[in-house]
Design a protein around this motif. Structure first.
Motif, mmCIF file in Angstrom:
data_model
loop_
_atom_site.group_PDB
_atom_site.id
_atom_site.type_symbol
_atom_site.label_atom_id
_atom_site.label_comp_id
_atom_site.label_asym_id
_atom_site.label_seq_id
_atom_site.Cartn_x
_atom_site.Cartn_y
_atom_site.Cartn_z
ATOM 1 N N PRO A 87 106.672 28.122 77.127
ATOM 2 C CA PRO A 87 106.382 29.385 77.728
ATOM 3 C C PRO A 87 105.687 30.438 77.055
ATOM 4 O O PRO A 87 104.741 31.232 77.636
ATOM 5 N N ALA A 90 100.298 30.659 75.913
ATOM 6 C CA ALA A 90 99.604 31.159 77.017
ATOM 7 C C ALA A 90 98.009 30.695 77.356
ATOM 8 O O ALA A 90 97.751 30.666 78.440
ATOM 9 N N SER A 93 98.020 27.524 78.986
ATOM 10 C CA SER A 93 98.408 27.642 80.520
ATOM 11 C C SER A 93 97.173 28.315 81.093
ATOM 12 O O SER A 93 96.729 27.897 82.362
ATOM 13 N N GLN A 94 96.510 29.208 80.545
ATOM 14 C CA GLN A 94 95.410 29.799 81.259
ATOM 15 C C GLN A 94 94.332 28.813 81.453
ATOM 16 O O GLN A 94 93.574 28.991 82.298
ATOM 17 N N ARG A 111 107.984 25.914 84.637
ATOM 18 C CA ARG A 111 108.532 26.899 83.770
ATOM 19 C C ARG A 111 109.977 27.289 83.646
ATOM 20 O O ARG A 111 110.571 27.489 84.729
ATOM 21 N N ARG A 235 107.791 37.322 77.062
ATOM 22 C CA ARG A 235 106.530 36.408 77.380
ATOM 23 C C ARG A 235 105.394 37.437 78.006
ATOM 24 O O ARG A 235 105.725 38.466 78.564
ATOM 25 N N PRO A 238 102.404 35.177 83.172
ATOM 26 C CA PRO A 238 101.993 33.814 83.171
ATOM 27 C C PRO A 238 100.729 33.552 84.153
ATOM 28 O O PRO A 238 100.548 34.515 85.020
ATOM 29 N N SER A 243 104.676 27.533 90.900
ATOM 30 C CA SER A 243 105.655 27.066 89.798
ATOM 31 C C SER A 243 106.854 26.780 90.254
ATOM 32 O O SER A 243 107.444 27.339 91.371
#
Length: 266
Positions: A87, A90, A93-94, A111, A235, A238, A243
């Motif tokens: 998680p 970042a 994930s981007q 997630r 976090r 996201p 998801s």
């Protein structure tokens, strides 16, 4: 000669690439490895020195940003990209979201839900590790640092505290702190063991990332039991992609996406 990541003889099977490194990613890989309908593989970022063997063919290392990942998706004919990274990964994930957008590749994020504070919890919420350093205050404290090794360097700014620092791999170079004890270990961690660790080291503050899941929740439960403050790094927002919260949901989405038309009720 580099072995192909995917089964070159598995013609007609949808290729699924899992960006892994989490318990959920491994669970998904185990299910897909035993399902003959799919040709799946795992990619690991390579941040852990000795990652656990995966049940699927595995590549280790970065792609070279979103553009590099996009090229890989096209070259390998990936039919679905599953972002099952940590998680707090970042940037990965981007990049995954951007690569999927560039190539038109379907993407699904796996997630795990974040932890929620409950009765008895003493949480101080912060948005970054650097904010967590400030949240400890100026007075000397005994701190359990459970954020991994990547951002532990921030705490060199607060040498007045005593630290117990747990990570999977050694922190290199070692932190230049007058009172720091390193523990090398990987989860899961039981609440009973975490309670003993906190009591033995007379910990009065925990720095943790809100990673969610059961494997590392033991320290949060132990802190609640002992009345210890937890400085919780929350976090970031996201990437905006479809998801799911667990492996079962991910498998159902995969089944629906690749099921024959006659099986979809249309």
């Amino acid at each position: 000669m580099v072995e192909p990541l995917f089964d070159m003889s598995a013609t007609g099977k949808p290729r699924i690439l899992i960006l892994g490194g989490t318990t959920e990613a491994r669970q998904l890989a185990e299910h897909l490895a035993s399902d003959p309908r799919y040709d799946a593989a795992v990619s690991l970022a390579g941040r852990t020195a000795e990652p656990r063997p995966q049940p699927l063919p595995t590549r280790i290392g970065g792609f070279g940003g979103a553009e590099g990942l996009a090229a890989f998706l096209l070259d390998e004919g990936i039919a679905l990209l599953v972002d099952a990274t940590h998680p707090f990964a970042a940037r990965i994930s981007q990049n995954a979201a951007a690569a999927a957008r560039i190539t038109g590749t379907p993407i699904l994020a796996l997630r795990r839900p974040a932890w929620e504070a409950g009765p008895g919890d003493r949480w101080t919420r912060v948005d970054s590790v650097s904010e967590a350093v400030s949240a400890l205050g100026e007075a000397p404290r005994r701190v359990f640092l459970a954020i991994g090794r990547q951002e532990a360097f921030h705490f060199k700014k607060a040498p007045q505290h005593s630290y117990v620092i747990r990570s999977v791999d050694p922190i290199t170079p070692p932190l230049d702190l007058p009172d720091a004890t390193a523990i090398l270990a990987s989860g899961p961690f039981a609440e009973r063991d975490e309670t003993e660790l906190l009591e033995r080291n007379r910990i009065d503050a925990i720095i943790a990332k809100n990673s969610g899941g059961a494997a590392t929740f033991g320290k949060i439960a132990a802190a609640r039991k002992l009345g210890i403050e937890v400085v919780m790094v929350e976090r970031r927002k996201p990437a905006d992609v479809p998801s799911v919260g667990d492996c079962s949901e991910a498998l159902e989405r995969i089944r629906q996406r690749f099921a024959p038309v006659k099986d979809r009720g249309v």
